[in-house]
Design a protein around this motif. Structure first.
Motif, short mmCIF file in Angstrom:
data_model
loop_
_atom_site.label_atom_id
_atom_site.label_comp_id
_atom_site.label_asym_id
_atom_site.label_seq_id
_atom_site.Cartn_x
_atom_site.Cartn_y
_atom_site.Cartn_z
N ALA A 338 0.88 -1.13 -0.02
CA ALA A 338 0.02 0.00 0.01
C ALA A 338 1.03 1.28 -0.10
O ALA A 338 2.21 0.95 0.32
CB ALA A 338 -1.04 -0.04 1.22
N PHE A 339 0.15 2.19 -0.21
CA PHE A 339 0.86 3.64 -0.21
C PHE A 339 0.50 4.68 0.98
O PHE A 339 -0.66 4.63 1.41
CB PHE A 339 0.73 4.41 -1.56
N LYS A 340 1.58 5.19 1.48
CA LYS A 340 1.23 5.99 2.78
C LYS A 340 2.03 7.60 2.37
O LYS A 340 3.07 7.34 1.67
CB LYS A 340 1.98 5.63 4.10
N TYR A 341 1.54 8.59 3.13
CA TYR A 341 2.46 9.64 2.60
C TYR A 341 2.42 10.64 3.83
O TYR A 341 1.57 10.51 4.94
CB TYR A 341 1.96 10.50 1.32
N LYS A 342 3.51 11.46 3.90
CA LYS A 342 3.51 12.41 5.03
C LYS A 342 3.92 13.87 4.44
O LYS A 342 4.73 13.85 3.64
CB LYS A 342 4.76 11.91 5.99
N ILE A 343 3.60 14.71 4.94
CA ILE A 343 3.83 16.30 4.48
C ILE A 343 4.70 16.89 5.42
O ILE A 343 4.52 17.09 6.66
CB ILE A 343 2.54 17.05 4.16
N ASN A 344 5.92 17.72 4.81
CA ASN A 344 6.90 18.18 5.79
C ASN A 344 6.96 19.58 4.99
O ASN A 344 7.22 19.65 3.77
CB ASN A 344 8.07 17.64 5.89
N ALA A 345 6.76 20.74 5.75
CA ALA A 345 6.94 22.09 5.22
C ALA A 345 8.49 22.37 4.51
O ALA A 345 8.39 22.88 3.67
CB ALA A 345 6.64 23.00 6.15
N SER A 346 9.49 22.03 5.28
CA SER A 346 10.74 22.31 4.84
C SER A 346 11.66 21.34 4.23
O SER A 346 12.66 21.82 3.54
CB SER A 346 11.47 23.08 6.08
N ALA A 347 11.58 20.14 4.47
CA ALA A 347 12.30 18.96 3.88
C ALA A 347 11.83 17.72 3.90
O ALA A 347 10.58 17.51 4.23
CB ALA A 347 13.60 18.94 4.73
N ALA A 348 12.29 16.84 3.13
CA ALA A 348 11.78 15.59 2.78
C ALA A 348 11.76 14.50 4.20
O ALA A 348 12.79 14.73 4.99
CB ALA A 348 12.44 14.72 1.78
N THR A 349 10.80 13.94 4.40
CA THR A 349 10.95 13.10 5.79
C THR A 349 11.89 11.87 5.47
O THR A 349 11.71 11.10 4.55
CB THR A 349 9.34 12.61 6.01
N THR A 350 12.81 11.76 6.60
CA THR A 350 13.85 10.61 6.26
C THR A 350 13.05 9.26 6.33
O THR A 350 12.11 9.00 7.45
CB THR A 350 14.98 10.82 7.43
N VAL A 351 13.29 8.34 5.74
CA VAL A 351 12.65 6.94 5.34
C VAL A 351 13.97 6.09 5.60
O VAL A 351 14.74 6.00 4.89
CB VAL A 351 11.65 6.85 4.36
N THR A 352 13.67 4.81 6.35
CA THR A 352 14.49 3.82 6.35
C THR A 352 13.76 2.66 5.85
O THR A 352 12.73 2.35 6.15
CB THR A 352 15.49 3.72 7.44
N TYR A 353 14.63 1.43 5.37
CA TYR A 353 13.78 0.56 4.96
C TYR A 353 13.44 -0.17 6.29
O TYR A 353 13.94 -0.59 7.29
CB TYR A 353 14.94 -0.73 4.24
N GLY A 354 12.25 -0.96 6.28
CA GLY A 354 11.43 -1.39 7.38
C GLY A 354 11.01 -0.55 8.28
O GLY A 354 10.20 -0.84 9.54
N MET A 355 10.97 0.88 8.16
CA MET A 355 10.38 1.70 9.03
C MET A 355 8.84 1.63 9.16
O MET A 355 8.18 1.50 8.02
CB MET A 355 10.67 3.31 8.47
N ASP A 356 8.13 1.86 10.37
CA ASP A 356 6.95 1.66 10.69
C ASP A 356 6.06 2.94 10.14
O ASP A 356 6.39 3.94 10.74
CB ASP A 356 6.55 1.36 12.08
N VAL A 357 5.24 2.92 9.14
CA VAL A 357 4.48 4.01 8.70
C VAL A 357 3.03 4.01 8.81
O VAL A 357 2.27 4.57 7.95
CB VAL A 357 4.83 4.44 7.06
N LYS A 358 2.59 3.19 9.92
CA LYS A 358 1.29 2.70 9.83
C LYS A 358 0.50 4.08 10.12
O LYS A 358 -0.87 4.11 9.61
CB LYS A 358 1.07 1.79 11.32
N ASN A 359 0.83 4.95 10.78
CA ASN A 359 0.24 6.28 11.30
C ASN A 359 0.19 7.35 10.08
O ASN A 359 -0.11 8.51 10.51
CB ASN A 359 0.67 6.81 12.58
#
Length: 400
Positions: A338-359
């Motif tokens: 599935a796809f999830k997204y997050k909005i950040n005003a100034s920079a890309a949100t750091t993502v690592t493999y296996g990171m929990d993005v449930k919320n």
């Protein structure tokens, strides 16, 4: 004695005459498409693919997933025999379309280095880059395999990868005709030490046959160290768009193609306005795995060593004020993800493999996203446990 006016036009070659230059250009075109066709045919032979499947330009490429089980055959006398129901789910993964490429060699380069170096050698480099275009897309799909796991040793990772894909095909009521494995170049040499190995090459792929239980092992730096990828040979299909389409010819775009394979179109011409020898290539070629969940991606050691994949995103103005429309150049999503997204005003949100993005916020891959113009929208593809497997970031182009 009378004087006669010499009419030079009498000695000019008739219009349409095929001269030496035309013949040399045509020979160059034939050599290019023939050698390209032979290269990819050599790879198809290694993979056991009898023929490539022709597709119309812009056709959708779909991955499949089979769900269901065989019902028990232990049925009493007179009892109704239950149906063994299987459901095949298809999902659009990508499209296949004609891609257009061009290379030019200037008159000055030819004068300085000579024709053979300036043109012929660069033709070979051009051909190699076109082959890499095909292999790069194939590697991206291989890395999207959803049959993931982790083993303690490299040898066990190979063995289990082979076992997993054979077992997967068995559960799908299919028989694997053989298994292809992809490994990192350095991992092979670490395993073999100083031992000599003989590698063969087909279409830029280096490989060995009958190695460590696999029918064919491909060795590449495109595979991360400590990772083994495997899939049944008959999970791989090959598609192409015909570059010799008669509709192109009607439009005055005639390309030389190999009559045996017809996988690529090539045309060379002199552009007098710029004094450049131009060469054009068009092709629509794809090596494609039909079942993503029949691609094993096994890491050695901690599963955290698996590489976070990349989503290629583009943002344009949305339909309504404050909205931005986001598209992916290539959809590398397993049907179970599935796809999830997050909005950040100034920079890309750091993502690592296996990171929990449930919320994180849910995205269907199509709907426009409301985000202030200039803010960063980070999109993650996650597995069924909401663990990140691929991500990308794009700056919002919200309509004002």
């Amino acid at each position: 004695m009378g004087k006669y006016k010499l009419d030079l036009q009498l000695f000019a070659a008739p219009d349409g005459t095929t001269g030496q230059g035309n013949l040399e250009v045509k020979a160059r075109e034939i050599d290019f498409v023939t050698s390209f066709g032979k290269n990819i045919q050599a790879l198809l032979d290694v993979l056991g693919i009898a023929r490539m499947i022709r597709k119309e330009n812009g056709s959708a490429l779909k991955t499949k997933e089979v769900a269901g089980e065989l019902k028990s055959g232990d049925i009493g006398e007179g009892e109704e025999i239950p149906y063994s129901q299987y459901k095949v789910t298809e999902k659009v993964f990508d499209t296949i379309k004609i891609e257009k490429h061009r290379k030019g060699v200037s008159l000055e380069a030819i004068a300085e280095k000579g024709y053979d170096v300036a043109v012929n050698d660069t033709d070979e480099e051009f051909k190699s880059d076109l082959q890499n275009k095909v292999s790069d897309k194939f590697y991206k799909q291989l890395k999207a395999g959803s049959l993931t796991g982790s083993e303690t040793t490299w040898q066990m990772a190979i063995a289990m990868s082979i076992g997993k894909v054979k077992d997967k095909f068995k559960k799908m009521k299919r028989t694997a005709t053989g298994v292809a494995v992809w490994v990192n170049t350095l991992d092979v040499y670490k395993y073999l030490g100083a031992a000599d190995i003989t590698l063969q090459t087909a279409f830029g792929f280096e490989y060995m046959k009958n190695f460590l239980g696999a029918d064919v092992v491909f060795i590449s730096s495109e595979i991360p160290e400590g990772v083994v990828i495997a899939t049944p040979l008959n999970n791989i299909v090959a598609y192409y768009v015909d570059p010799g389409d008669s509709e192109f010819v009607k439009a005055g775009l005639s390309y030389t193609t190999d009559p045996t394979t017809g996988f690529i179109g090539f045309h060379a011409q002199g552009t007098y306005e710029r004094a450049i020898s131009d060469m054009f290539a068009i092709m629509g070629l794809r090596l494609f795995c039909e079942y993503l969940d029949a691609i094993a991606y096994t890491s050695v050691g901690s599963r955290d060593t698996q590489t976070l994949g990349e989503l290629h995103l583009t943002a344009v103005e949305g339909t309504n004020a404050g909205d931005t429309a986001i598209t992916m150049d290539e959809q590398l999503m397993s049907m179970k993800n599935a796809f999830k997204y997050k909005i950040n005003a100034s920079a890309a949100t750091t993502v690592t493999y296996g990171m929990d993005v449930k919320n994180w916020s849910k995205w269907d891959g199509v709907s426009e996203i409301t985000a202030a113009k200039g803010s960063h929208v980070t999109i993650v593809e996650c597995d069924r446990n909401y663990k990140a497997v691929r991500s990308g970031d794009v700056v919002s182009a919200a309509k004002e």
